[in-house]
Design an enzyme around this catalytic site. Sequence first.
Site, mmCIF file in Angstrom:
data_model
loop_
_atom_site.group_PDB
_atom_site.id
_atom_site.type_symbol
_atom_site.label_atom_id
_atom_site.label_comp_id
_atom_site.label_asym_id
_atom_site.label_seq_id
_atom_site.Cartn_x
_atom_site.Cartn_y
_atom_site.Cartn_z
ATOM 1 C CG LEU A 1 -1.572 1.216 1.736
ATOM 2 C CD1 LEU A 1 -2.607 1.698 0.731
ATOM 3 C CD2 LEU A 1 -2.240 0.969 3.090
ATOM 4 C CE1 TYR B 1 3.098 -3.891 12.322
ATOM 5 C CE2 TYR B 1 2.132 -2.381 13.915
ATOM 6 C CZ TYR B 1 2.603 -2.641 12.634
ATOM 7 O OH TYR B 1 2.596 -1.644 11.687
ATOM 8 N N PRO C 1 3.172 6.717 11.013
ATOM 9 C CG PRO C 1 3.250 5.683 8.933
ATOM 10 C CD PRO C 1 3.813 5.602 10.315
ATOM 11 C CG HIS D 1 -4.956 -2.072 8.468
ATOM 12 N ND1 HIS D 1 -3.900 -2.326 7.620
ATOM 13 C CD2 HIS D 1 -4.431 -2.109 9.719
ATOM 14 C CE1 HIS D 1 -2.796 -2.493 8.329
ATOM 15 N NE2 HIS D 1 -3.087 -2.367 9.598
HETATM 16 N N1 NAP Z 1 -1.335 0.094 6.538
HETATM 17 C C1 NAP Z 1 -1.369 0.857 7.626
HETATM 18 O O1 NAP Z 1 -2.418 1.316 8.074
HETATM 19 C C2 NAP Z 1 -0.083 1.215 8.323
HETATM 20 C C3 NAP Z 1 -0.152 2.124 9.394
HETATM 21 C C4 NAP Z 1 1.028 2.486 10.043
HETATM 22 C C5 NAP Z 1 2.229 1.930 9.636
HETATM 23 N N2 NAP Z 1 2.257 1.051 8.596
HETATM 24 C C6 NAP Z 1 3.563 0.492 8.216
HETATM 25 O O2 NAP Z 1 3.805 0.855 6.866
HETATM 26 C C7 NAP Z 1 4.646 -0.119 6.269
HETATM 27 C C8 NAP Z 1 4.050 -0.554 4.955
HETATM 28 O O3 NAP Z 1 2.773 -1.134 5.216
HETATM 29 P P1 NAP Z 1 1.719 -1.444 4.057
HETATM 30 O O4 NAP Z 1 0.383 -1.191 4.633
HETATM 31 O O5 NAP Z 1 2.163 -0.823 2.790
HETATM 32 O O6 NAP Z 1 1.896 -3.027 3.980
HETATM 33 P P2 NAP Z 1 1.486 -4.038 2.808
HETATM 34 O O7 NAP Z 1 0.635 -3.369 1.804
HETATM 35 O O8 NAP Z 1 0.957 -5.278 3.453
HETATM 36 O O9 NAP Z 1 2.891 -4.363 2.186
HETATM 37 C C9 NAP Z 1 3.849 -5.075 2.902
HETATM 38 C C10 NAP Z 1 5.093 -5.091 2.086
HETATM 39 O O10 NAP Z 1 6.109 -5.775 2.810
HETATM 40 C C11 NAP Z 1 6.654 -6.785 1.977
HETATM 41 N N3 NAP Z 1 7.111 -7.896 2.794
HETATM 42 C C12 NAP Z 1 6.403 -8.558 3.753
HETATM 43 N N4 NAP Z 1 7.154 -9.557 4.251
HETATM 44 C C13 NAP Z 1 8.351 -9.510 3.606
HETATM 45 C C14 NAP Z 1 9.540 -10.289 3.666
HETATM 46 N N5 NAP Z 1 9.659 -11.328 4.503
HETATM 47 N N6 NAP Z 1 10.571 -9.981 2.828
HETATM 48 C C15 NAP Z 1 10.461 -8.951 1.975
HETATM 49 N N7 NAP Z 1 9.370 -8.158 1.866
HETATM 50 C C16 NAP Z 1 8.320 -8.455 2.671
HETATM 51 C C17 NAP Z 1 5.530 -7.190 1.048
HETATM 52 O O11 NAP Z 1 6.047 -7.830 -0.107
HETATM 53 P P3 NAP Z 1 5.075 -8.826 -0.986
HETATM 54 O O12 NAP Z 1 4.104 -7.939 -1.720
HETATM 55 O O13 NAP Z 1 6.003 -9.509 -1.898
HETATM 56 O O14 NAP Z 1 4.409 -9.718 0.012
HETATM 57 C C18 NAP Z 1 4.915 -5.815 0.748
HETATM 58 O O15 NAP Z 1 5.670 -5.156 -0.233
HETATM 59 C C19 NAP Z 1 4.803 -1.240 7.280
HETATM 60 O O16 NAP Z 1 6.051 -1.114 7.920
HETATM 61 C C20 NAP Z 1 3.674 -1.004 8.255
HETATM 62 O O17 NAP Z 1 3.997 -1.478 9.529
HETATM 63 C C21 NAP Z 1 1.132 0.684 7.922
#
Ligand code: NAP
Length: 318
Positions: free
Chosen positions: A16, A140, A167, A183
Amino acid sequence: MAADQKVILVTGGSGLVGKAIERVVQDEKRDDEKWIFVSSKDADLTDRDATKAMFAKHKPTHVIHLAAFVGGLFRNLKYNLDFFRVNSIINDNVLHTSYETGVKKVVSCLSTCIFPDKTTYPIDETMVHNGPPHSSNFGYSFAKRMIDVQNRGYHTQHGCNFTSVIPTNVFGPYDNFNLEDGHVLPGLINKVHTAKKNSTPFVVWGTGSPRRQFIYSLDLARLFLWVLREYNEIDPIILSVGEEDEVSIREAAELVVEAMDFKGEVKYDTEKSDGQFKKTASNAKLRKYLPDFKFTPIKQAIKETCNWFEQNPDKVRL
Ligand SMILES: NC(=O)c1ccc[n+]([C@@H]2O[C@H](COP(=O)([O-])OP(=O)(O)OC[C@H]3O[C@@H](n4cnc5c(N)ncnc54)[C@H](OP(=O)(O)O)[C@@H]3O)[C@@H](O)[C@H]2O)c1
């Protein structure tokens, strides 16, 4: 390569937040920046050798570290240990390899859900380690908090410029729309879509009363670029809309209903857990740096996300 050329590696580049950064980078390209977006298909970051090989291949000068094992309330409740272990290993691999290979700056991603459960409001950046997180996502949360510990350690012991951002709830295109694992907001969008298609009621899990600050992924992406280019503190910075822009889950659900033009019945399943009631965060530090930054109004951002969901069934993660 010119001496001031930056090579910016984005871990979690297929997710995302990563996809939103990719889109914003395309809109405002700079000649001195080469961007590389990687996913788990490029390297499993739980594997130290694979992590090292990827750094050796791309030779990044800067890293935006997004990759994480993530999920919503219900996935966290089930897999707290996995959330702690997997994220701790990924973070250690990325940060230590960055240190070993002389990366000039790393921006990692924390989250407002890692703050202490019992706290005063609004939450600010000084409170990350002030008390236990909510029990629903302790694995987490503790793994994410350790990024801040590592950043300080790499700075004091080795002089590294490693920082982090915090964020609030992110949403937008390329989110995980799975009902069990995702989420709240993408879950609501998916449910309204299904309810509309099947002419069934739209059931919101919980009472709808918890409150959240939602940030549109494209706004967050613009802020990430600013942090990478301009922000020079090791201490984290909260990236959020203002406290006055916090909405209840019920209000968010109503915006989704309106955006998707759903005319059916809306129900609340109060047997389901509500999670943390609120985690209101202050964006005063951000506002001190960027007083004029304009966030996309939530109504418009939800509408754009709903449109993307309906128009891109092949790209929607379920
Ligand atoms: N979404 C929210 O509301 C939110 C809020 C606050 C903070 N965050 C933080 O923002 C960051 C990005 O979150 P997001 O929502 O964009 O997550 P997401 O859409 O679920 O994407 C997760 C990413 O991490 C990669 N990944 C997961 N396991 C991995 C591994 N073992 N090796 C390499 N890559 C791996 C995935 O690759 P694949 O696509 O190949 O699986 C994907 O690119 C995270 O650190 C999260 O904690 C998110």
